[in-house]
Design an enzyme around this catalytic site. Structure first.
Site, PDB file in Angstrom:
ATOM      1  N   ILE A 639      24.061  18.744   5.814  1.00  0.00           N
ATOM      2  CA  ILE A 639      22.955  19.636   5.814  1.00  0.00           C
ATOM      3  C   ILE A 639      22.633  20.256   4.749  1.00  0.00           C
ATOM      4  O   ILE A 639      21.658  20.648   4.406  1.00  0.00           O
ATOM      5  CB  ILE A 639      22.859  20.263   7.064  1.00  0.00           C
ATOM      6  N   GLY A 640      23.592  20.313   3.835  1.00  0.00           N
ATOM      7  CA  GLY A 640      23.690  20.986   2.415  1.00  0.00           C
ATOM      8  C   GLY A 640      24.739  20.943   1.599  1.00  0.00           C
ATOM      9  O   GLY A 640      25.890  20.528   2.270  1.00  0.00           O
ATOM     10  N   GLY A 642      26.728  22.917  -1.418  1.00  0.00           N
ATOM     11  CA  GLY A 642      26.530  24.245  -2.283  1.00  0.00           C
ATOM     12  C   GLY A 642      27.867  23.998  -3.168  1.00  0.00           C
ATOM     13  O   GLY A 642      28.649  23.084  -3.367  1.00  0.00           O
ATOM     14  N   GLY A 645      31.261  23.678  -1.541  1.00  0.00           N
ATOM     15  CA  GLY A 645      31.461  22.454  -0.936  1.00  0.00           C
ATOM     16  C   GLY A 645      30.323  22.200   0.149  1.00  0.00           C
ATOM     17  O   GLY A 645      29.160  22.419   0.035  1.00  0.00           O
ATOM     18  N   LYS A 646      30.696  21.262   0.951  1.00  0.00           N
ATOM     19  CA  LYS A 646      29.499  20.632   1.868  1.00  0.00           C
ATOM     20  C   LYS A 646      29.514  21.682   3.027  1.00  0.00           C
ATOM     21  O   LYS A 646      30.445  22.004   3.523  1.00  0.00           O
ATOM     22  CB  LYS A 646      29.883  19.091   2.159  1.00  0.00           C
ATOM     23  N   VAL A 647      28.204  21.431   3.478  1.00  0.00           N
ATOM     24  CA  VAL A 647      28.043  21.807   5.003  1.00  0.00           C
ATOM     25  C   VAL A 647      27.394  21.080   5.907  1.00  0.00           C
ATOM     26  O   VAL A 647      26.350  20.322   5.653  1.00  0.00           O
ATOM     27  CB  VAL A 647      26.781  23.117   4.708  1.00  0.00           C
ATOM     28  N   LYS A 661      31.422  24.641   7.109  1.00  0.00           N
ATOM     29  CA  LYS A 661      31.392  24.608   5.606  1.00  0.00           C
ATOM     30  C   LYS A 661      32.811  24.229   5.334  1.00  0.00           C
ATOM     31  O   LYS A 661      33.812  24.421   5.675  1.00  0.00           O
ATOM     32  CB  LYS A 661      31.454  26.126   5.239  1.00  0.00           C
ATOM     33  N   ASP A 760      27.982  37.037  -3.626  1.00  0.00           N
ATOM     34  CA  ASP A 760      26.856  35.989  -3.835  1.00  0.00           C
ATOM     35  C   ASP A 760      25.766  36.152  -3.163  1.00  0.00           C
ATOM     36  O   ASP A 760      25.378  35.405  -2.152  1.00  0.00           O
ATOM     37  CB  ASP A 760      27.613  34.467  -3.546  1.00  0.00           C
TER      38      ASP A 760
END
Ligand SMILES: *[C@@H]1O[C@H](CO)[C@@H](O)[C@H](O)[C@H]1NC(C)=O
Ligand SMILES: *[C@@H]1O[C@H](CO)[C@@H](O)[C@H](O)[C@H]1NC(C)=O
Length: 935
Positions: A639-640, A642, A645-647, A661, A760
């Protein structure tokens, strides 16, 4: 600085407040009651008595009002101690058995260690004992049999090892035994069969070994049994057919169970969920299941079952979920299945099933998930598919389906994934697909589709992945695809597409992009020139590689701004642009990003795909295992993406929705770094606050780390604010989000020891639950202050362009004030509706500069700052929040307020409060405006 006075006054006030508190603390009085004394000893036996149980005071006469203490209302004697979730540290407090009336003791979910305290065994009246989710080690004492009144025992989530002692089965009243998630490593003893009152037995996630004892079938009162992932082999005992009261769960999943499924367990009239997946079960599915009168879920997936699915399954009127993927099943889908009134999840993929998919299946309005991929189904897709209006997932890839897609498919408003790849489907792609406004994934590759790509697809405005490769599509690529703001994977390769690549596609931030082997011509849009797209344009004879004089620079911001998680900056200044797209492209990209890089080299990690041993650390009671988490890491579930890494989003078999994540480990292969990670995650897992997203567990192997969080249905604040949906956020909602996020950060900075820095903070890391309550997320870059404060040489400065505090320019040290700066930027986003860096701000100007510059403009500057999408009515309410934003983003860190002060100021800025007192407000507003203009 003219604004110095204001903040100084505030600091003084806070200081004075603190002094008053100290002064007013009452003098110490003599001990008033035995109960107070016992409990104070409990408190003082902890390692951190000063930080916890703060309203427990030895000067009180009775402990009955203390946090976690319940007394009998008449006798005023302590009956119940509940100290769960209180960050207690030290050994398990055990000197409580002198509280003669104590029946319930709960210290679950703390940091308590040591072994099972022998002193607790004196509490003969204890009915409920919960030591779960702590750090307790060693064996379970046989003397536990002395707790003769015990009804409920929960020791889950510790490190108990060894065996379950015989003494445990001498507790005649025991109703609930929960030993989940320990290191128990002797076989499950047959003496457990003596617990004749047991209703609830959970032994999941241990390392027992051996077989399931037949004697468990004697537990005739059992309502629930879970032996998930307990290292069990042998067969399922036939005696389980005697568990006729079994109501909630029969869960034997993730073991090494062999043999066939005994038909006796298909006769349990009250059972609702049967979970036998991920074993080595073989043979046929028992035919006689007519007595499964209450069954809702049957999961037999990932075994070696053969034969056909029995027709009798079509008579289970209560069935909602049938999973039997990953077996060797053959034959047709039983016709009765289509008529089951409640069936909503059907996953039978990876079998040898054949025949036509029964048109009747689609009549069920309840149907939500149908995954029949990778079987041998034939025939066409019935137009009746349009009747299954609740469908969210329709996955039919890898069959031999033919015919064309019926236009009725456009009648499925909730459809989220439509996968029809690897079939024999022909005809054109129906423009009705454009009605699927909820669609995230459309996979039609490897079929015989012809005709053009309908521009209507661009109406699926939530599309993330589109794969039309390996068909016979003609015509040009519709420029409307550029409107699909979330599209990040596009594969149109191996078709007969012609014309130019629409420059509009350059607006999007692609993770993957492929138009190879078509007949495309012209120039490549500038932003698609990227190392990772080296092989994305091959096999198009007339496509020109040089593309530097593009009409208009495709906005560098599309790649650099945090509007989408997926649009991280293009990595550190290590560009290895290959092939034909040479140095000039590099210069362009570097220049356009240079400003943002002044303080920053983006976080870089490298993908590693090692299959290694995984271990799971859980922070909450979980209804799933690491295998289930791992098996959800399907690229289809991304779904995303960053910087770290990936989510993935996953719906686990227990129905829970989680976000996973996957962190990439650092390219340097520095294993020391990984070690710190585990300690850090451990701490983060203990964080408990309504505005902090819940970290459920962490799975790690040598090569990768997975963090599993509660899934947040409303996405991130960044999405909500900067996507077309934004107008739905009115000021009241934005205010609520601001306050919630501030409270979450204040908890990290002030209420938790050691202090946790976020490092962050940005709108994309503020997630929104169903009620738009903020949940601060992604501590991917956070460091515990201890580590953070030292001279850690961050190989990269943590943070995201536009949110990074100016002090990063001169020091690698970070503290809370840098988080506060970033939070101020988030407040500015909420007020202005703009992103932290926008092309319209001009070169080198970020939102903070932009707002400040606007406020210098005497008449009307202020109005230009406020988000025009919000009504006039909100303007006055926004001003006090704007003031907070300005305070947070001051250049000198020491001039910024603390997070606690921020919360306080935001509370005062409550919209309603201001309306209530309009007269007072106008005076207040005037003074605010003065202060704002001084900035
Ligand atoms: C359709 O799904 C929704 C939730 O997604 C559910 O509340 C509703 O009951 C379903 N409708 C039917 C007819 O099952
Ligand atoms: C694009 O597709 C072609 C043909 O299928 C393939 O050879 C190439 O590796 C793909 N490139 C990328 C970046 O996916």
């Amino acid at each position: 600085m003219k604004d110095k006075d204001g903040s100084f006054a505030m600091c003084v006030l806070v200081l004075i407040g603190g002094l008053i508190l100290v002064e007013l603390a009452p003098p110490i009085k003599p001990i008033a009651s035995v109960q107070v004394k016992i409990l104070m000893e409990l408190k003082n036996s902890l390692e951190n008595p000063d930080k916890v149980l703060t309203n427990w005071r030895e000067t009180d006469e009775t402990p009955c009002g203390w946090t976690g203490v319940t007394c009998d209302p008449n006798l005023k004697l302590v009956t119940d101690i509940d100290l769960s979730n209180m960050n207690l540290r030290g050994l398990v407090p055990s000197l409580i058995c002198d509280l003669q009336n104590l029946v319930s003791y709960n210290v679950g979910n703390n940091y308590l260690g040591g072994s099972f305290p022998a002193k607790l065994l004196h509490c003969s009246k204890l009915e409920y004992l919960n030591l779960s989710q702590n750090l307790i080690v060693g064996e379970l004492p046989n003397g536990i049999s002395r707790l003769q009144s015990l009804r409920n025992l929960d020791l889950s989530g510790n490190d108990f090892s060894g065996s379950i002692p015989p003494g445990l089965s001498d507790l005649p009243l025991l109703e609930s035994l929960i030993l989940t998630n320990n290191l128990l490593n002797d076989t499950i003893p047959s003496h457990l069969g003596k617990l004749s009152n047991l209703k609830w037995l959970d032994l999941a996630y241990n390392s027992f070994g051996g077989v399931i004892p037949e004697e468990l079938g004697n537990l005739s009162q059992l309502l629930y049994i879970r032996l998930t992932k307990a290292n069990l082999s042998g067969t399922i005992p036939n005696s389980f057919g005697n568990l006729t009261q079994l109501t909630y769960f029969l869960d034997l999943s993730y073991n090494n169970l062999q043999g066939s499924i005994p038909s006796s367990i298909m006769q349990l009239p009250k059972l609702s969920k049967m979970e036998l997946y991920s074993n080595n079960l073989s043979g046929h599915i028992p035919r006689d299941m007519k007595n499964l009168l209450s069954i809702t879920d049957i999961d037999l997936s990932n075994n070696s079952l053969s034969g056909s699915i029995p027709d009798e399954i079509g008579k289970l009127q209560t069935l909602e979920l049938l999973h039997s993927w990953g077996n060797h099943l053959e034959g047709e889908i039983p016709p009765g299945l289509a008529d089951l009134p409640k069936l909503n999840k059907l996953r039978l993929f990876n079998n040898n099933l054949s025949g036509k998919i029964p048109a009747g299946l689609w009549n069920s309005v309840h149907l939500e998930i149908v995954d029949l991929s990778y079987n041998n189904f034939q025939g066409g897709i019935s137009p009746d598919v349009g009747l299954a209006t609740n469908l969210t997932l329709l996955i039919l890839s890898g069959n031999r389906l033919n015919g064309s897609i019926p236009p009725e498919i456009g009648n499925l408003p909730k459809l989220n994934k439509l996968h029809l790849s690897q079939n024999l489907i022909s005809g054109s792609i129906p423009l009705h697909l454009g009605n699927l406004s909820g669609l995230n994934e459309l996979f039609l590759s490897d079929n015989h589709f012809s005709g053009t790509i309908p521009p209507e697809i661009s109406k699926c405005y939530q599309l993330i992945q589109l794969n039309l490769s390996r068909n016979s599509l003609t015509g040009s690529i519709p420029s409307e695809l550029g409107n699909l703001k979330d599209l990040n994977q596009l594969d149109l390769s191996e078709n007969n597409l012609s014309g130019e690549i629409p420059v509009e596609l350059g607006k999007l931030s692609f993770l993957s992009f492929n138009v190879s082997f078509n007949k495309l011509s012209g120039a490549v849009p500038q932003c698609l020139i990227n190392e990772k797209f080296n092989t994305s344009f091959i096999g198009n004879a007339d496509l020109r590689a040089e593309a530097l004089k593009a009409v208009k620079p495709c906005s560098a911001t599309a790649a650099d701004l945090p509007a989408h998680e997926s649009s991280k900056g293009p990595g550190p200044l290590v560009w290895a642009v290959g092939g034909t797209f040479a140095a000039a492209a590099l210069i362009y990209l570097v220049e356009s990003c240079l400003h943002f890089r002044k303080y920053k080299a983006c976080f870089n990690m490298e993908e590693t795909e090692g299959r290694a041993l995984w271990s799971m650390t859980s922070f909450h009671k979980l209804g799933f295992s690491e295998y289930e988490v791992l098996s959800s890491l399907d690229e289809d579930n991304v779904i995303g993406t960053g910087g770290a890494g990936k989510v993935y989003k996953a719906t686990l078999s227990n129905g829970q929705e989680v976000a996973i994540k996957k962190l990439r480990t650092e390219a340097t292969g520095d294993k020391k770094h990984d070690y710190g990670f585990n300690a850090e995650v451990e701490t983060l897992g203990k964080l408990r606050h309504k505005n902090i997203v819940k970290l459920l567990c962490c799975c790690s192997s040598q090569d990768a780390k997975l963090l599993v969080y509660d899934y947040m249905p409303n996405g991130s604040l960044g999405d909500q604010l900067h996507s077309p949906k934004a107008s739905s956020l009115n000021w009241a909602t934005r205010y609520k989000i601001a306050l919630g996020a501030a409270e979450g950060l204040a908890y990290l900075h002030h209420d938790y020891n050691p202090t946790v820095l976020h490092c962050d903070v940005k709108s994309n890391n503020i997630l929104l639950d169903l009620d738009y309550e903020a949940r601060v997320a992604d501590f991917g870059l956070a460091r515990i202050l201890q580590t953070c404060g030292k001279e850690v040489s961050f190989s990269s400065v943590p943070g995201t362009c536009g949110y990074i505090a100016p002090e990063y320019a001169y020091t690698p040290k970070v503290n809370e004030k840098s988080d506060i700066y970033s939070f101020g930027v988030v407040l500015m986003e909420l007020i202005t509706g703009k992103m932290p860096v926008e092309p319209e701000f001009g070169d080198g100007v970020d939102i903070v500069r932009w707002v400040c510059d606007k406020l210098q403009i005497k008449d009307g500057g202020l109005l230009e700052v406020l988000d025009p999408r919000l009504g006039r009515g909100s303007r006055e309410d926004m001003l006090p929040v704007l003031k907070v934003a300005l305070l947070c983003t001051r250049t000198l860190p020491m001039q910024r307020p603390s997070m606690r002060e921020v919360v306080q100021m935001l509370l005062e800025a409550h919209p309603k409060q201001i309306h209530k007192d309009a007269k007072h407000f106008s005076a207040k507003r005037d003074s605010l405006l003065v202060q704002i203009n001084l900035k």
